[in-house]
Design a protein around this motif. Structure first.
Motif, PDB file in Angstrom:
ATOM      1  N   ASP A 144      43.497  37.939  36.037  1.00  0.00           N
ATOM      2  CA  ASP A 144      44.888  38.911  35.770  1.00  0.00           C
ATOM      3  C   ASP A 144      44.446  40.041  36.712  1.00  0.00           C
ATOM      4  O   ASP A 144      43.216  40.217  37.364  1.00  0.00           O
ATOM      5  N   GLU A 145      45.393  41.139  36.565  1.00  0.00           N
ATOM      6  CA  GLU A 145      44.994  42.277  37.627  1.00  0.00           C
ATOM      7  C   GLU A 145      43.691  43.096  37.280  1.00  0.00           C
ATOM      8  O   GLU A 145      42.933  43.390  37.990  1.00  0.00           O
ATOM      9  N   SER A 146      43.398  43.107  35.825  1.00  0.00           N
ATOM     10  CA  SER A 146      42.353  43.887  35.543  1.00  0.00           C
ATOM     11  C   SER A 146      41.040  43.082  35.995  1.00  0.00           C
ATOM     12  O   SER A 146      40.158  43.646  36.861  1.00  0.00           O
ATOM     13  N   LEU A 147      41.198  41.984  35.983  1.00  0.00           N
ATOM     14  CA  LEU A 147      39.736  40.983  36.294  1.00  0.00           C
ATOM     15  C   LEU A 147      39.785  40.955  37.798  1.00  0.00           C
ATOM     16  O   LEU A 147      38.598  41.176  38.061  1.00  0.00           O
ATOM     17  N   CYS A 148      40.706  40.950  38.370  1.00  0.00           N
ATOM     18  CA  CYS A 148      40.678  41.142  39.940  1.00  0.00           C
ATOM     19  C   CYS A 148      40.440  42.356  40.450  1.00  0.00           C
ATOM     20  O   CYS A 148      40.612  42.510  41.858  1.00  0.00           O
ATOM     21  N   SER A 149      40.021  43.289  39.449  1.00  0.00           N
ATOM     22  CA  SER A 149      39.759  44.534  40.234  1.00  0.00           C
ATOM     23  C   SER A 149      38.282  45.029  39.762  1.00  0.00           C
ATOM     24  O   SER A 149      37.801  46.168  39.786  1.00  0.00           O
ATOM     25  N   ARG A 150      37.596  43.829  39.169  1.00  0.00           N
ATOM     26  CA  ARG A 150      36.242  44.127  38.619  1.00  0.00           C
ATOM     27  C   ARG A 150      35.322  43.654  39.645  1.00  0.00           C
ATOM     28  O   ARG A 150      35.368  42.686  40.338  1.00  0.00           O
ATOM     29  N   PRO A 151      33.972  43.996  39.920  1.00  0.00           N
ATOM     30  CA  PRO A 151      33.150  43.845  40.667  1.00  0.00           C
ATOM     31  C   PRO A 151      32.470  42.431  40.659  1.00  0.00           C
ATOM     32  O   PRO A 151      31.963  42.028  39.502  1.00  0.00           O
ATOM     33  N   MET A 152      32.680  41.678  41.849  1.00  0.00           N
ATOM     34  CA  MET A 152      32.027  40.170  41.716  1.00  0.00           C
ATOM     35  C   MET A 152      30.837  40.152  42.406  1.00  0.00           C
ATOM     36  O   MET A 152      29.928  39.108  42.336  1.00  0.00           O
ATOM     37  N   ARG A 153      30.355  41.251  43.268  1.00  0.00           N
ATOM     38  CA  ARG A 153      29.345  41.209  44.373  1.00  0.00           C
ATOM     39  C   ARG A 153      28.049  40.980  43.355  1.00  0.00           C
ATOM     40  O   ARG A 153      26.993  40.191  43.979  1.00  0.00           O
ATOM     41  N   ARG A 154      28.154  41.643  42.346  1.00  0.00           N
ATOM     42  CA  ARG A 154      26.834  41.664  41.609  1.00  0.00           C
ATOM     43  C   ARG A 154      26.606  40.144  41.184  1.00  0.00           C
ATOM     44  O   ARG A 154      25.128  39.941  40.970  1.00  0.00           O
ATOM     45  N   ILE A 155      27.569  39.268  41.093  1.00  0.00           N
ATOM     46  CA  ILE A 155      26.814  37.808  41.030  1.00  0.00           C
ATOM     47  C   ILE A 155      26.795  37.066  42.377  1.00  0.00           C
ATOM     48  O   ILE A 155      26.110  36.257  42.498  1.00  0.00           O
ATOM     49  N   MET A 156      27.577  37.631  43.282  1.00  0.00           N
ATOM     50  CA  MET A 156      27.589  36.797  44.353  1.00  0.00           C
ATOM     51  C   MET A 156      26.487  37.084  45.129  1.00  0.00           C
ATOM     52  O   MET A 156      25.841  36.332  45.927  1.00  0.00           O
ATOM     53  N   ASP A 157      25.621  38.123  45.140  1.00  0.00           N
ATOM     54  CA  ASP A 157      24.510  38.462  46.022  1.00  0.00           C
ATOM     55  C   ASP A 157      23.514  37.647  45.492  1.00  0.00           C
ATOM     56  O   ASP A 157      22.826  36.919  46.332  1.00  0.00           O
ATOM     57  N   PRO A 158      23.046  37.530  44.170  1.00  0.00           N
ATOM     58  CA  PRO A 158      21.944  36.565  43.897  1.00  0.00           C
ATOM     59  C   PRO A 158      22.348  34.990  44.129  1.00  0.00           C
ATOM     60  O   PRO A 158      21.564  34.397  44.516  1.00  0.00           O
ATOM     61  N   LEU A 159      23.611  34.882  43.806  1.00  0.00           N
ATOM     62  CA  LEU A 159      24.010  33.415  44.045  1.00  0.00           C
ATOM     63  C   LEU A 159      23.803  32.971  45.549  1.00  0.00           C
ATOM     64  O   LEU A 159      23.551  32.116  46.011  1.00  0.00           O
ATOM     65  N   MET A 160      24.411  33.962  46.260  1.00  0.00           N
ATOM     66  CA  MET A 160      24.372  33.783  47.917  1.00  0.00           C
ATOM     67  C   MET A 160      22.774  33.529  48.528  1.00  0.00           C
ATOM     68  O   MET A 160      22.524  33.117  49.299  1.00  0.00           O
ATOM     69  N   LEU A 161      22.136  34.424  47.568  1.00  0.00           N
ATOM     70  CA  LEU A 161      20.427  34.393  48.099  1.00  0.00           C
ATOM     71  C   LEU A 161      20.031  33.060  47.772  1.00  0.00           C
ATOM     72  O   LEU A 161      18.935  32.522  48.365  1.00  0.00           O
ATOM     73  N   MET A 162      20.734  32.456  46.897  1.00  0.00           N
ATOM     74  CA  MET A 162      20.288  30.873  46.369  1.00  0.00           C
ATOM     75  C   MET A 162      20.858  30.064  47.444  1.00  0.00           C
ATOM     76  O   MET A 162      20.507  28.776  47.327  1.00  0.00           O
ATOM     77  N   GLY A 163      21.735  30.471  48.191  1.00  0.00           N
ATOM     78  CA  GLY A 163      22.517  29.654  49.322  1.00  0.00           C
ATOM     79  C   GLY A 163      23.823  29.308  48.913  1.00  0.00           C
ATOM     80  O   GLY A 163      24.643  28.299  49.922  1.00  0.00           O
ATOM     81  N   ALA A 164      24.304  30.131  47.903  1.00  0.00           N
ATOM     82  CA  ALA A 164      25.652  29.569  47.420  1.00  0.00           C
ATOM     83  C   ALA A 164      26.797  30.150  48.415  1.00  0.00           C
ATOM     84  O   ALA A 164      26.349  30.861  49.073  1.00  0.00           O
TER      85      ALA A 164
END
Ligand code: S3P
Length: 435
Positions: free
Chosen positions: A120-140
């Motif tokens: 929803d609107e609230s969730l789509c304004s919350r930060p996701m980089r915090r999980i994307m950064d480590p997961l992308m370091l894993m190759g995600a």
């Protein structure tokens, strides 16, 4: 469904009753996710049938898990996919839930298909980089395609990942869990180092499901060795201490109250609300404590003579992060100052909880000084009823209905439907306790 607008008045005869609040939200999400990957079937009892957790369960059904209804909605049999989930047919709706989205992203990143998580609107304004950064370091391979940079919808191109040794930049159980869930599907040892101990439900469920996981003596470092296999195992989820917190505060501020709350989760990484309220003078006793994988017990709270303000310690913050709005309400009714600092994370919850808590307290006549990382409440100033918004945030709605139980006149909370994201039945419990 709760009414969209709920009004309350001062509960002059006190609050009385014996209630069982619904199942724990954090544990329910994790049970759905791990159970969906498990080999075999398990009975799930006391699952939280709130919008947040039902969205996660529906997502797991899309991946091939089978849910067979039991004798009541919170009891069902979950049959897992034996680590062979299928690609979802549709984009995955996480509704209002940061936990659902962040945890599922960890799993989906390591599975061999594409998916997309939205909310929803609230969730789509919350930060996701915090999980994307480590997961992308894993190759995600992840892409945040929201209107706001680094926000959902999240596109996930699942692939095989590399293990990681990761130091969390913030104390977050969601980020820790996203990395551990990806790690359990990845060959090798994935380790997460935390700056402070956060809720450890993922680790406890790993143990429940026979997943090897090591935790350092201070609880800060957690490691999982993947790839794991998960054996289905029956589970009963304790009631949510974050939902019980509304009644712990309500009975502590409304004179003449006595409430018993049954089978509430007493995980030591979640119970600081009890420690802090006791420090403020609250009369809280625990009985029938059971030391299970997740400890639980019955809590009785009686109104004390008075509450005293307190300073919430930095180390306590992650342990009561979701209870801060209602603790601020307790602070408003306590003598002296209640100081809540080191809690900037509150700015990125379902609403900016520093601004929404302070704004609503002021609208009721409370005295609050706001800081970037928290607030100081000067208590003892009588509150008056007001018409308030929940700002799309279930915990703001419930916290200020509690405030209204000891304020002059009528307090009306608008846009309360969102209470259903974590506490279906809240309004019914409220009416039972004041009647
Ligand atoms: C949760 C962790 C906390 C909490 C949220 C549930 C979880 O969030 O606020 O309601 O289940 O892991 P953060 O990890 O962002 O602190």
């Amino acid at each position: 469904m709760p009414s969209d607008t709920i009004s309350v008045r001062r509960a002059s005869s006190g609050l009385h009753g014996d209630i069982t609040v619904p199942g724990d939200k954090s544990i329910s999400h994790r049970v759905a996710i791990l159970g969906a990957l498990a080999q075999g079937s398990m009975e799930v009892r006391n699952y939280l049938c709130s919008e947040d957790c039902l969205n996660t369960l529906r997502a797991m059904q899309q991946l091939g898990a089978v849910v067979t209804p039991g004798d009541e909605p919170s009891h069902f049999t979950l049959t897992g996919t034996g680590m062979k989930p299928r690609a979802p047919q549709h984009d995955i709706d996480c509704g209002n839930s940061g936990t659902g989205m962040r945890l599922m992203a960890g799993v989906l990143a390591a599975l061999p298909f594409r998916s997309c998580l939205y909310g929803d609107e609230s969730l789509c304004s919350r930060p996701m980089r915090r999980i994307m950064d480590p997961l992308m370091l894993m190759g995600a391979r992840l892409e945040a395609c929201g209107k706001k940079p680094g926000c959902a919808p999240l596109k996930v191109e699942g692939s095989s990942l590399n293990p990681i040794d990761y130091t969390l930049p913030m104390a977050s159980a969601q980020v820790k869990s996203a990395v551990l869930l990806a790690g359990m599907l990845t060959r090798g040892r994935t380790t997460v180092h935390q700056p402070a101990v956060t809720r450890d439900h993922t680790e406890r469920l790993f143990t429940h499901f026979g997943i090897p996981c090591t935790v350092s003596a201070d609880g800060l470092d957690v490691a999982v060795e993947g790839p794991v296999s998960i054996q289905a195992k029956d589970i009963t989820i304790p009631s949510d201490i974050s939902s019980a917190a509304f009644w712990l505060v309500a009975a502590s501020v409304v004179p003449g109250s006595r409430i018993t709350l049954r089978r509430v989760g007493l995980n030591p990484t979640r119970d600081a609300i009890i420690t802090v309220l006791r420090r403020m003078g609250a009369d809280i006793s625990v009985s029938n404590r059971v030391e299970a994988g997740e400890p639980y017990g019955d809590i009785t709270v009686r109104s004390p003579k008075a509450l005293q303000g307190t300073v919430i310690e930095k180390a306590e913050i992650p342990n009561l992060i979701d209870e801060i709005p209602v603790l601020a309400v307790a602070g408003a009714f306590a003598r002296g100052e209640t100081e809540i600092r080191n809690a900037a994370e509150l700015r990125v919850k379902e609403s900016d909880r520093i601004a929404t808590t302070a704004g609503n307290l002021r609208a009721m006549g409370g005295q609050v000084q706001e800081f970037d990382d928290g607030m100081v409440i000067t208590g003892g100033v009588p509150l008056h009823g007001a018409t308030l918004d929940s700002f799309g945030d279930h915990r703001i709605a419930m916290s200020f209905l509690v405030a209204g139980l000891h304020a002059d006149g009528e307090t009306t909370l608008q846009h309360c439907q969102n209470i259903n994201t974590s506490y279906p039945g809240f309004e019914k419990h409220l009416r039972t306790l004041i009647s």
